[in-house]
Motif scaffolding. Sequence first.
Motif, PDB file in Angstrom:
ATOM      1  N   GLY A  16       9.792  -2.330  -2.778  1.00 18.00           N
ATOM      2  CA  GLY A  16       9.607  -1.989  -1.374  1.00 18.00           C
ATOM      3  C   GLY A  16       8.603  -2.872  -0.658  1.00 18.00           C
ATOM      4  N   VAL A  17       8.030  -3.848  -1.359  1.00 17.91           N
ATOM      5  CA  VAL A  17       7.058  -4.756  -0.745  1.00 17.91           C
ATOM      6  C   VAL A  17       7.665  -6.155  -0.682  1.00 17.91           C
ATOM      7  CG1 VAL A  17       4.772  -5.810  -0.977  1.00 17.91           C
ATOM      8  CG2 VAL A  17       5.109  -3.428  -1.607  1.00 17.91           C
ATOM      9  N   SER A  18       7.559  -6.781   0.488  1.00 16.16           N
ATOM     10  CA  SER A  18       8.048  -8.151   0.630  1.00 16.16           C
ATOM     11  C   SER A  18       6.935  -9.028   1.187  1.00 16.16           C
ATOM     12  CB  SER A  18       9.265  -8.199   1.563  1.00 16.16           C
ATOM     13  OG  SER A  18       8.890  -7.852   2.877  1.00 16.16           O
ATOM     14  N   VAL A  19       6.856 -10.248   0.679  1.00 13.54           N
ATOM     15  CA  VAL A  19       5.871 -11.224   1.133  1.00 13.54           C
ATOM     16  C   VAL A  19       6.637 -12.406   1.688  1.00 13.54           C
ATOM     17  CG1 VAL A  19       4.015 -12.777   0.420  1.00 13.54           C
ATOM     18  CG2 VAL A  19       4.186 -10.511  -0.590  1.00 13.54           C
ATOM     19  N   GLU A  20       6.288 -12.817   2.910  1.00  9.84           N
ATOM     20  CA  GLU A  20       6.946 -13.987   3.486  1.00  9.84           C
ATOM     21  C   GLU A  20       5.900 -14.959   4.006  1.00  9.84           C
ATOM     22  OE1 GLU A  20       8.608 -13.282   7.690  1.00  9.84           O
ATOM     23  OE2 GLU A  20       8.780 -11.317   6.730  1.00  9.84           O
ATOM     24  N   LYS A  21       6.193 -16.242   3.843  1.00 16.16           N
ATOM     25  CA  LYS A  21       5.304 -17.281   4.345  1.00 16.16           C
ATOM     26  C   LYS A  21       5.544 -17.424   5.843  1.00 16.16           C
ATOM     27  CE  LYS A  21       6.838 -19.998   0.990  1.00 16.16           C
ATOM     28  NZ  LYS A  21       7.129 -21.179   0.196  1.00 16.16           N
ATOM     29  N   GLU A  23       3.697 -19.368   9.557  1.00 11.39           N
ATOM     30  CA  GLU A  23       2.903 -20.525   9.957  1.00 11.39           C
ATOM     31  C   GLU A  23       1.414 -20.269   9.704  1.00 11.39           C
ATOM     32  OE1 GLU A  23       2.322 -24.279  11.095  1.00 11.39           O
ATOM     33  OE2 GLU A  23       4.311 -23.369  11.116  1.00 11.39           O
ATOM     34  N   GLY A  24       0.842 -20.986   8.750  1.00  3.48           N
ATOM     35  CA  GLY A  24      -0.588 -20.895   8.473  1.00  3.48           C
ATOM     36  C   GLY A  24      -1.026 -19.706   7.647  1.00  3.48           C
ATOM     37  N   GLY A  25      -0.091 -18.960   7.051  1.00  4.04           N
ATOM     38  CA  GLY A  25      -0.521 -17.808   6.265  1.00  4.04           C
ATOM     39  C   GLY A  25       0.628 -17.045   5.652  1.00  4.04           C
ATOM     40  N   VAL A  26       0.410 -15.740   5.439  1.00  2.37           N
ATOM     41  CA  VAL A  26       1.434 -14.878   4.851  1.00  2.37           C
ATOM     42  C   VAL A  26       1.518 -13.563   5.620  1.00  2.37           C
ATOM     43  CG1 VAL A  26       1.243 -15.784   2.501  1.00  2.37           C
ATOM     44  CG2 VAL A  26      -0.192 -13.897   3.183  1.00  2.37           C
ATOM     45  N   ARG A  27       2.681 -12.910   5.489  1.00  2.00           N
ATOM     46  CA  ARG A  27       2.887 -11.581   6.048  1.00  2.00           C
ATOM     47  C   ARG A  27       3.416 -10.691   4.930  1.00  2.00           C
ATOM     48  NH1 ARG A  27       6.397 -12.357  10.298  1.00  2.00           N
ATOM     49  NH2 ARG A  27       4.636 -12.697  11.671  1.00  2.00           N
ATOM     50  N   VAL A  28       2.793  -9.528   4.758  1.00  2.61           N
ATOM     51  CA  VAL A  28       3.175  -8.597   3.703  1.00  2.61           C
ATOM     52  C   VAL A  28       3.671  -7.321   4.370  1.00  2.61           C
ATOM     53  CG1 VAL A  28       2.376  -7.305   1.693  1.00  2.61           C
ATOM     54  CG2 VAL A  28       1.421  -9.551   2.159  1.00  2.61           C
ATOM     55  N   LYS A  29       4.902  -6.916   4.014  1.00  2.00           N
ATOM     56  CA  LYS A  29       5.486  -5.674   4.536  1.00  2.00           C
ATOM     57  C   LYS A  29       5.664  -4.702   3.393  1.00  2.00           C
ATOM     58  CE  LYS A  29       8.132  -7.792   8.246  1.00  2.00           C
ATOM     59  NZ  LYS A  29       9.446  -8.220   8.697  1.00  2.00           N
ATOM     60  N   THR A  34       2.529  -3.229   7.827  1.00  2.00           N
ATOM     61  CA  THR A  34       2.625  -4.681   7.725  1.00  2.00           C
ATOM     62  C   THR A  34       1.250  -5.290   7.952  1.00  2.00           C
ATOM     63  OG1 THR A  34       4.860  -4.596   8.613  1.00  2.00           O
ATOM     64  CG2 THR A  34       3.776  -6.720   8.666  1.00  2.00           C
ATOM     65  N   LEU A  35       0.896  -6.266   7.125  1.00  2.01           N
ATOM     66  CA  LEU A  35      -0.355  -7.001   7.271  1.00  2.01           C
ATOM     67  C   LEU A  35      -0.050  -8.488   7.286  1.00  2.01           C
ATOM     68  CD1 LEU A  35      -2.647  -5.186   4.672  1.00  2.01           C
ATOM     69  CD2 LEU A  35      -2.905  -5.135   7.138  1.00  2.01           C
ATOM     70  N   SER A  36      -0.797  -9.238   8.071  1.00  8.62           N
ATOM     71  CA  SER A  36      -0.671 -10.694   8.015  1.00  8.62           C
ATOM     72  C   SER A  36      -2.067 -11.293   7.974  1.00  8.62           C
ATOM     73  CB  SER A  36       0.118 -11.222   9.219  1.00  8.62           C
ATOM     74  OG  SER A  36      -0.515 -10.847  10.413  1.00  8.62           O
ATOM     75  N   GLU A  37      -2.160 -12.417   7.304  1.00  9.21           N
ATOM     76  CA  GLU A  37      -3.454 -13.071   7.103  1.00  9.21           C
ATOM     77  C   GLU A  37      -3.248 -14.570   7.110  1.00  9.21           C
ATOM     78  OE1 GLU A  37      -7.299 -13.262   6.837  1.00  9.21           O
ATOM     79  OE2 GLU A  37      -6.558 -11.282   6.271  1.00  9.21           O
ATOM     80  N   SER A  38      -4.168 -15.285   7.741  1.00  6.02           N
ATOM     81  CA  SER A  38      -4.094 -16.746   7.675  1.00  6.02           C
ATOM     82  C   SER A  38      -4.790 -17.190   6.391  1.00  6.02           C
ATOM     83  CB  SER A  38      -4.757 -17.366   8.902  1.00  6.02           C
ATOM     84  OG  SER A  38      -6.117 -17.007   8.946  1.00  6.02           O
ATOM     85  N   ASN A  76      -4.969  -7.887  -2.224  1.00  9.02           N
ATOM     86  CA  ASN A  76      -5.436  -6.710  -1.493  1.00  9.02           C
ATOM     87  C   ASN A  76      -4.439  -6.278  -0.433  1.00  9.02           C
ATOM     88  OD1 ASN A  76      -7.808  -6.348  -2.918  1.00  9.02           O
ATOM     89  ND2 ASN A  76      -9.000  -7.656  -1.552  1.00  9.02           N
ATOM     90  N   MET A  77      -3.747  -7.232   0.180  1.00 10.24           N
ATOM     91  CA  MET A  77      -2.727  -6.887   1.177  1.00 10.24           C
ATOM     92  C   MET A  77      -1.568  -6.159   0.497  1.00 10.24           C
ATOM     93  SD  MET A  77      -2.873 -10.452   3.287  1.00 10.24           S
ATOM     94  CE  MET A  77      -1.380 -10.240   4.202  1.00 10.24           C
ATOM     95  N   VAL A  78      -1.132  -6.684  -0.657  1.00  9.96           N
ATOM     96  CA  VAL A  78      -0.023  -6.062  -1.394  1.00  9.96           C
ATOM     97  C   VAL A  78      -0.410  -4.644  -1.819  1.00  9.96           C
ATOM     98  CG1 VAL A  78       1.311  -6.179  -3.547  1.00  9.96           C
ATOM     99  CG2 VAL A  78       1.009  -8.226  -2.149  1.00  9.96           C
ATOM    100  N   ARG A  79      -1.646  -4.480  -2.313  1.00  7.99           N
ATOM    101  CA  ARG A  79      -2.107  -3.163  -2.734  1.00  7.99           C
ATOM    102  C   ARG A  79      -2.228  -2.199  -1.548  1.00  7.99           C
ATOM    103  NH1 ARG A  79      -7.727  -2.810  -5.519  1.00  7.99           N
ATOM    104  NH2 ARG A  79      -8.005  -0.660  -4.895  1.00  7.99           N
ATOM    105  N   GLY A  80      -2.693  -2.712  -0.413  1.00  7.50           N
ATOM    106  CA  GLY A  80      -2.913  -1.871   0.761  1.00  7.50           C
ATOM    107  C   GLY A  80      -1.639  -1.327   1.383  1.00  7.50           C
ATOM    108  N   VAL A  81      -0.558  -2.116   1.388  1.00  9.41           N
ATOM    109  CA  VAL A  81       0.683  -1.636   2.006  1.00  9.41           C
ATOM    110  C   VAL A  81       1.414  -0.635   1.117  1.00  9.41           C
ATOM    111  CG1 VAL A  81       1.005  -3.672   3.464  1.00  9.41           C
ATOM    112  CG2 VAL A  81       2.082  -3.594   1.215  1.00  9.41           C
ATOM    113  N   VAL A  82       0.982  -0.501  -0.153  1.00 11.15           N
ATOM    114  CA  VAL A  82       1.565   0.499  -1.050  1.00 11.15           C
ATOM    115  C   VAL A  82       0.706   1.756  -1.062  1.00 11.15           C
ATOM    116  CG1 VAL A  82       2.178   1.000  -3.447  1.00 11.15           C
ATOM    117  CG2 VAL A  82       2.660  -1.243  -2.491  1.00 11.15           C
TER     118      VAL A  82
END
Length: 184
Positions: A16-21, A23-29, A34-38, A76-82
């Motif tokens: 249920g978690v997806s990570v996508e690249k 521009e300049g960072g990642v987005r974790v759903k 959803t969280l995004s970080e540069s 931490n982003m992956v852990r937080g969205v779960v």
Amino acid sequence: MIMSRIGKKPIPLPSGVSVEKVEGGVRVKGPKGTLSESLPEMITVDVRDGEVVLGRPDDVKQTRAYHGLARALVANMVRGVVEPFKKELEIQGVGYRAEMSGKKLNLLLGFSHPVEMLVPDGISVSVDRNVIVRIEGIDRQRVGQFAADIRRLRPPEPYKGKGIRYVGEMIRRKAGKAAAGSGA
């Protein structure tokens, strides 16, 4: 090539978690949001086989440091969205208490005025028995920073132990003037 021990460790992706690249960072759903970080531009992100692997181009000291940092941020982003991050604060002192009113946290901390703090977006705050403040959110940095901001208003003092502390935090107590000794 020497690899950072933290940076080279792959991050497993729960279902249920997806990570996508981006521009300049990642987005974790994930299920909680959803969280995004540069990320530093020299760090590469590779998503494959249900894992996220971060890499770096060289072994310069600064690049190695960024490698471990970027891996920790994404983990931490992956852990937080779960499962949301939690911090609990305990208020000790006669007349010290907290209460929620809408999106504001009202704190009575022995000042001549009540202290109002606006709860940031993405964070939920609840108050138990007027003395336990529970902070929850999917972004670890924002949860920790808001908890630190609240604690900073009245840090625990070493003589009576009054103030705001994290639940489980040990405060080194000092003896007062009377117990310090009466040797002249």
